[in-house]
Design a protein around this motif. Structure first.
Motif, PDB file in Angstrom:
ATOM      1  N   ARG A  35       0.466  -1.177  -0.122  1.00 41.08           N
ATOM      2  CA  ARG A  35      -0.028   0.212   0.018  1.00 41.08           C
ATOM      3  C   ARG A  35       1.003   1.322  -0.045  1.00 41.08           C
ATOM      4  O   ARG A  35       0.391   2.340  -0.614  1.00 41.08           O
ATOM      5  CB  ARG A  35      -0.869  -0.042   1.223  1.00 41.08           C
ATOM      6  N   ALA A  36       1.982   1.367   0.660  1.00 44.55           N
ATOM      7  CA  ALA A  36       2.859   2.330   0.870  1.00 44.55           C
ATOM      8  C   ALA A  36       3.591   2.455  -0.581  1.00 44.55           C
ATOM      9  O   ALA A  36       3.618   3.772  -1.088  1.00 44.55           O
ATOM     10  CB  ALA A  36       3.904   2.192   1.784  1.00 44.55           C
ATOM     11  N   ASP A  37       4.021   1.895  -1.366  1.00 41.46           N
ATOM     12  CA  ASP A  37       4.617   2.016  -2.630  1.00 41.46           C
ATOM     13  C   ASP A  37       3.690   1.885  -3.833  1.00 41.46           C
ATOM     14  O   ASP A  37       4.192   1.795  -4.913  1.00 41.46           O
ATOM     15  CB  ASP A  37       5.893   0.877  -2.526  1.00 41.46           C
ATOM     16  N   GLY A  38       2.269   1.700  -3.593  1.00 40.90           N
ATOM     17  CA  GLY A  38       1.454   1.828  -4.761  1.00 40.90           C
ATOM     18  C   GLY A  38       1.116   0.623  -5.376  1.00 40.90           C
ATOM     19  O   GLY A  38       0.298   0.297  -6.403  1.00 40.90           O
ATOM     20  N   TRP A  43      -2.550  -3.821  -7.949  1.00 34.58           N
ATOM     21  CA  TRP A  43      -3.415  -4.984  -7.966  1.00 34.58           C
ATOM     22  C   TRP A  43      -4.715  -5.027  -8.149  1.00 34.58           C
ATOM     23  O   TRP A  43      -5.457  -5.744  -8.577  1.00 34.58           O
ATOM     24  CB  TRP A  43      -2.785  -5.794  -6.665  1.00 34.58           C
ATOM     25  N   ALA A  44      -5.389  -4.027  -7.359  1.00 37.26           N
ATOM     26  CA  ALA A  44      -6.689  -3.932  -7.239  1.00 37.26           C
ATOM     27  C   ALA A  44      -7.416  -3.387  -8.721  1.00 37.26           C
ATOM     28  O   ALA A  44      -8.309  -3.852  -9.215  1.00 37.26           O
ATOM     29  CB  ALA A  44      -7.204  -2.714  -6.230  1.00 37.26           C
ATOM     30  N   ALA A  45      -6.537  -2.428  -9.451  1.00 35.91           N
ATOM     31  CA  ALA A  45      -6.916  -1.957 -10.720  1.00 35.91           C
ATOM     32  C   ALA A  45      -6.847  -3.215 -11.648  1.00 35.91           C
ATOM     33  O   ALA A  45      -7.711  -3.449 -12.564  1.00 35.91           O
ATOM     34  CB  ALA A  45      -5.960  -1.141 -11.294  1.00 35.91           C
ATOM     35  N   ASP A  46      -5.770  -4.158 -11.527  1.00 35.11           N
ATOM     36  CA  ASP A  46      -5.804  -5.278 -12.332  1.00 35.11           C
ATOM     37  C   ASP A  46      -6.896  -6.273 -12.263  1.00 35.11           C
ATOM     38  O   ASP A  46      -7.202  -6.848 -13.192  1.00 35.11           O
ATOM     39  CB  ASP A  46      -4.453  -6.060 -12.271  1.00 35.11           C
TER      40      ASP A  46
END
Length: 223
Positions: A35-38, A43-46
């Motif tokens: 979550r800190a490095d995006g 993963w959620a977008a994929d």
């Protein structure tokens, strides 16, 4: 102490002490870093993109069953017999390629022998030359000892000759770096002006400082 939940856990009897008390704490810490490095957002977008992708009908090439899927890399329907058939097809293709390259089919015995030969070549490449060609070096050392036994021998340190010649190669005339260690070709080597095999003596007047590569290139010649 677990770095994620802060609970104390027993250290192992041997080996390094772990950072987390359980796999769940390790996974939670990894998700926090993601979550800190995006990476978590990616993963959620994929995942959303895969769910939004329209499903297509996949036909298993082995059993002919049809079912909807959004994956483009499916090879089988997932049944054990279909997976075994896919493995057999891949092995057949591998065997054909192997026969084209080596002129024979690869059996289990050939497979293990090929791997053993590859490991042996890797080990030999890492060995020093004296260990790799032990028999040849043993014969060379025996012949050298016999030659020295028959020749006139003075007891001295090679460094005496190197310092006498001011660390200069007597063959190519270039300086010799004392910091370079054997077996580098630029390392210092003691050369017999008249080779021992040609009747020369092991003395201060018959030796000189040379590069190892120059000494090996000269061999048993006078020049």
């Amino acid at each position: 102490m677990c770095t994620e939940c802060g609970i104390a856990f027993p250290a192992p009897k041997r080996g390094p002490v772990g950072t987390y008390c359980s796999p769940s704490c390790r996974a939670a810490a990894g998700y926090v870093r993601a979550r800190a490095d995006g990476r978590a957002a990616q993963w959620a977008a994929d995942s959303r993109a895969r769910r939004a992708k329209p499903a297509t009908v996949f036909v298993c090439p082995f059993c002919g069953s049809e079912f909807p899927t959004v994956r483009d890399d499916r090879k089988t329907c997932g049944a054990p017999e279909c997976r075994q058939a896919l493995t057999a097809r891949r092995m057949a293709a591998y065997q054909r390629n192997y026969k084209e390259q080596h002129g024979r089919w690869q059996s289990a015995q050939h497979h293990h022998s090929d791997r053993a030969r590859a490991r042996r070549r890797e080990r030999q490449a890492e060995m020093p030359a004296r260990q790799r060609y032990a028999a040849q070096y043993k014969a060379y050392d025996s012949a050298r000892r016999l030659t020295l036994k028959a020749a006139r021998v003075e007891v001295f340190e090679p460094r005496e000759i190197f310092e006498r010649d001011a660390w200069t190669c007597g063959i190519c005339g270039e300086p010799v770096d004392p910091a370079i260690a054997w077996p580098s070709g630029r390392s210092a080597s003691l050369d017999h002006v008249i080779p021992l095999s040609g009747g020369g003596e092991h003395s201060r007047r018959n030796t000189r400082c040379t590069h190892l590569a120059c000494n090996l290139a000269k061999g048993s010649r006078l020049t």
